[in-house]
Design a protein around this motif. Structure first.
Motif, PDB file in Angstrom:
ATOM      1  N   ALA A 223       0.995  -0.945  -0.228  1.00 43.48           N
ATOM      2  CA  ALA A 223       0.169  -0.080   0.350  1.00 43.48           C
ATOM      3  C   ALA A 223       0.948   1.196   0.417  1.00 43.48           C
ATOM      4  O   ALA A 223       2.245   1.274   0.661  1.00 43.48           O
ATOM      5  N   ASP A 224       0.469   2.741  -0.723  1.00 47.46           N
ATOM      6  CA  ASP A 224       0.877   3.839  -0.704  1.00 47.46           C
ATOM      7  C   ASP A 224       1.330   4.068   0.390  1.00 47.46           C
ATOM      8  O   ASP A 224       2.241   4.990   0.845  1.00 47.46           O
ATOM      9  N   LYS A 225       0.396   4.123   1.693  1.00 44.79           N
ATOM     10  CA  LYS A 225       0.244   4.567   3.160  1.00 44.79           C
ATOM     11  C   LYS A 225       0.307   3.317   3.451  1.00 44.79           C
ATOM     12  O   LYS A 225      -0.510   2.209   3.814  1.00 44.79           O
ATOM     13  N   ALA A 226       1.143   3.503   5.664  1.00 53.90           N
ATOM     14  CA  ALA A 226       0.226   1.956   6.148  1.00 53.90           C
ATOM     15  C   ALA A 226      -1.275   2.284   6.692  1.00 53.90           C
ATOM     16  O   ALA A 226      -0.698   2.293   7.888  1.00 53.90           O
ATOM     17  N   THR A 227      -1.797   2.440   6.279  1.00 51.44           N
ATOM     18  CA  THR A 227      -3.278   2.442   6.571  1.00 51.44           C
ATOM     19  C   THR A 227      -3.591   1.595   5.752  1.00 51.44           C
ATOM     20  O   THR A 227      -4.060   0.549   4.626  1.00 51.44           O
ATOM     21  N   THR A 228      -5.000   1.276   6.299  1.00 50.06           N
ATOM     22  CA  THR A 228      -6.625   0.086   6.178  1.00 50.06           C
ATOM     23  C   THR A 228      -7.349  -0.021   4.851  1.00 50.06           C
ATOM     24  O   THR A 228      -6.418  -0.286   3.542  1.00 50.06           O
ATOM     25  N   ASP A 229      -7.036   1.740   5.261  1.00 47.48           N
ATOM     26  CA  ASP A 229      -7.848   1.927   3.794  1.00 47.48           C
ATOM     27  C   ASP A 229      -6.943   2.431   2.415  1.00 47.48           C
ATOM     28  O   ASP A 229      -7.706   2.242   1.359  1.00 47.48           O
ATOM     29  N   ALA A 230      -5.483   2.853   2.814  1.00 47.04           N
ATOM     30  CA  ALA A 230      -4.691   2.581   1.629  1.00 47.04           C
ATOM     31  C   ALA A 230      -4.563   1.259   0.916  1.00 47.04           C
ATOM     32  O   ALA A 230      -4.487   1.017   0.089  1.00 47.04           O
ATOM     33  N   VAL A 231      -4.595  -0.168   1.604  1.00 47.93           N
ATOM     34  CA  VAL A 231      -4.030  -1.629   1.541  1.00 47.93           C
ATOM     35  C   VAL A 231      -5.898  -1.729   0.322  1.00 47.93           C
ATOM     36  O   VAL A 231      -5.621  -2.080  -0.866  1.00 47.93           O
ATOM     37  N   LEU A 232      -6.495  -1.289   0.410  1.00 44.56           N
ATOM     38  CA  LEU A 232      -8.074  -1.483  -0.168  1.00 44.56           C
ATOM     39  C   LEU A 232      -7.605  -0.591  -1.395  1.00 44.56           C
ATOM     40  O   LEU A 232      -8.158  -0.943  -2.558  1.00 44.56           O
ATOM     41  N   ASP A 233      -7.249   0.661  -1.411  1.00 43.48           N
ATOM     42  CA  ASP A 233      -6.853   1.732  -2.216  1.00 43.48           C
ATOM     43  C   ASP A 233      -6.750   0.528  -3.474  1.00 43.48           C
ATOM     44  O   ASP A 233      -6.406   0.579  -5.252  1.00 43.48           O
ATOM     45  N   LYS A 234      -4.833   0.212  -2.878  1.00 45.53           N
ATOM     46  CA  LYS A 234      -4.040  -0.987  -3.585  1.00 45.53           C
ATOM     47  C   LYS A 234      -5.072  -1.595  -4.469  1.00 45.53           C
ATOM     48  O   LYS A 234      -4.288  -1.985  -5.653  1.00 45.53           O
ATOM     49  N   LEU A 235      -5.571  -2.801  -4.044  1.00 52.23           N
ATOM     50  CA  LEU A 235      -6.313  -3.859  -4.369  1.00 52.23           C
ATOM     51  C   LEU A 235      -7.586  -2.821  -5.387  1.00 52.23           C
ATOM     52  O   LEU A 235      -7.724  -3.338  -6.431  1.00 52.23           O
ATOM     53  N   ILE A 236      -8.084  -2.782  -5.089  1.00 53.79           N
ATOM     54  CA  ILE A 236      -8.916  -1.520  -6.307  1.00 53.79           C
ATOM     55  C   ILE A 236      -8.154  -1.350  -7.413  1.00 53.79           C
ATOM     56  O   ILE A 236      -8.531  -0.800  -8.575  1.00 53.79           O
ATOM     57  N   GLU A 237      -6.642  -0.227  -7.183  1.00 50.93           N
ATOM     58  CA  GLU A 237      -6.013  -0.178  -8.265  1.00 50.93           C
ATOM     59  C   GLU A 237      -5.316  -1.234  -8.389  1.00 50.93           C
ATOM     60  O   GLU A 237      -5.561  -1.249  -9.891  1.00 50.93           O
ATOM     61  N   ILE A 238      -5.233  -2.319  -8.496  1.00 46.92           N
ATOM     62  CA  ILE A 238      -4.211  -3.037  -8.710  1.00 46.92           C
ATOM     63  C   ILE A 238      -5.443  -4.474  -9.668  1.00 46.92           C
ATOM     64  O   ILE A 238      -5.495  -5.811 -10.207  1.00 46.92           O
ATOM     65  N   TYR A 239      -6.655  -4.458  -9.324  1.00 45.49           N
ATOM     66  CA  TYR A 239      -7.716  -5.085  -9.611  1.00 45.49           C
ATOM     67  C   TYR A 239      -8.074  -5.691 -11.086  1.00 45.49           C
ATOM     68  O   TYR A 239      -8.297  -6.670 -11.339  1.00 45.49           O
ATOM     69  N   PRO A 240      -8.181  -4.988 -11.883  1.00 43.32           N
ATOM     70  CA  PRO A 240      -8.056  -4.852 -13.097  1.00 43.32           C
ATOM     71  C   PRO A 240      -7.733  -5.866 -14.005  1.00 43.32           C
ATOM     72  O   PRO A 240      -8.286  -6.118 -14.685  1.00 43.32           O
TER      73      PRO A 240
END
Length: 209
Positions: free
Chosen positions: A187-204
Motif C-alpha cells: 500500500a502507498d500508506k500504512a493504513t487500512t484504507d490504503a490497502v483497499l485502495d491498492k487492491l482497487i488499483e490493481i484489480y483490473p
C-alpha cells in the motif's frame, strides 16, 4: 469501497490480541509504540506516579497508532511507517533517551537491533500477546490482504499461497509475504484504507489475468 469497485471479499480475524498487565517503570519519559496495542497496554496499566501525559515524548509506528496517542492527549515526536524507519530517526536525533519500548510477543526485531547496534539505551516491556487464529479455506483467492507478518503466518498455518497475490500494509509485512508469495504489492500508506485502495488499483489487472 470494494462494493463500488465490483470486488467481492471475504474476511476473518487471522489473529487475536491478549492485553497483559505489565508493571511499567516510572523512570522513563521517552516511549516507543510499535502498534495501537502497545498504546492500549500503557493506558491500561499506567499509574499516578508515572510521568504526566504532557511530560511524555512518544515515538510510534503507523498513523492509527499516532491518532490514538493524540486522542489520549499524548505528544508524538515522530510517526514512522515502519520500525526500521523509526529507529533510524532516533539514532540521528540529538535526544538519545533512554526509551521504553512497548512490544508484543511477536514483534519484529529490527527496531531493537538498530537501537542496540547504535548504542541507544532502551528497555522493552511486553504489553500484549498476539495469538494466531488459523482458518482453512476451500478455495484459492486471487488476492489476499495482509496487515501484519503474524496474519501471514496464521493464514499459511492452514492454507497454501498458491497463485494468490499478496497486498500488504507496509514493508515489514511485505518482507514476510515475499518468502511465500510470488507477487507482492505494498500500500502507498500504512493504513487500512490504503490497502483497499491498492487492491482497487490493481484489480483490473487481476481481472484480465
Amino acid at each position: 469501497m470494494l462494493k463500488d469497485a465490483g470486488i467481492g471479499i471475504e474476511t476473518y480475524d487471522a489473529i487475536s490480541i491478549e492485553h497483559l498487565n505489565p508493571e511499567i517503570p516510572a523512570a522513563f519519559s521517552h516511549y516507543i509504540f510499535t502498534s495501537k496495542n502497545g498504546v492500549r497496554a500503557y493506558l491500561k496499566n499506567r499509574k499516578e506516579y508515572h510521568p504526566l501525559p504532557d511530560e511524555l515524548l512518544c515515538y510510534c509506528v503507523g498513523e492509527k497508532t499516532k491518532a490514538l496517542l493524540v486522542e489520549k492527549g499524548l505528544k508524538v515526536v515522530k510517526m514512522a511507517n515502519n520500525a526500521s524507519e523509526l529507529a533510524n530517526f532516533i539514532i540521528n536525533k540529538s535526544e538519545k533517551g533512554p526509551f521504553l519500548v512497548f512490544t508484543g510477543n511477536r514483534n519484529r526485531p529490527e527496531l531493537g537491533n538498530i537501537l542496540r547496534q547504535n548504542g541507544i539505551s532502551f528497555r522493552e516491556i511486553k504489553g500484549y500477546e498476539t495469538h494466531l487464529n488459523p482458518h482453512a479455506f476451500k478455495r484459492e483467492f486471487s488476492c489476499i490482504l495482509f496487515y501484519s507478518p503474524s496474519g501471514i503466518k496464521s493464514f499459511l498455518t492452514a492454507n497454501k499461497p498458491g497463485n494468490s497475490i499478496a497486498v500488504c500494509i507496509g514493508e515489514t509485512t511485505a518482507k514476510e509475504a515475499r518468502k511465500h508469495f510470488k507477487k507482492v504489492w505494498i500500500a502507498d500508506k500504512a493504513t487500512t484504507d490504503a490497502v483497499l485502495d491498492k487492491l482497487i488499483e490493481i484489480y483490473p489487472t487481476l481481472a484480465i489475468t
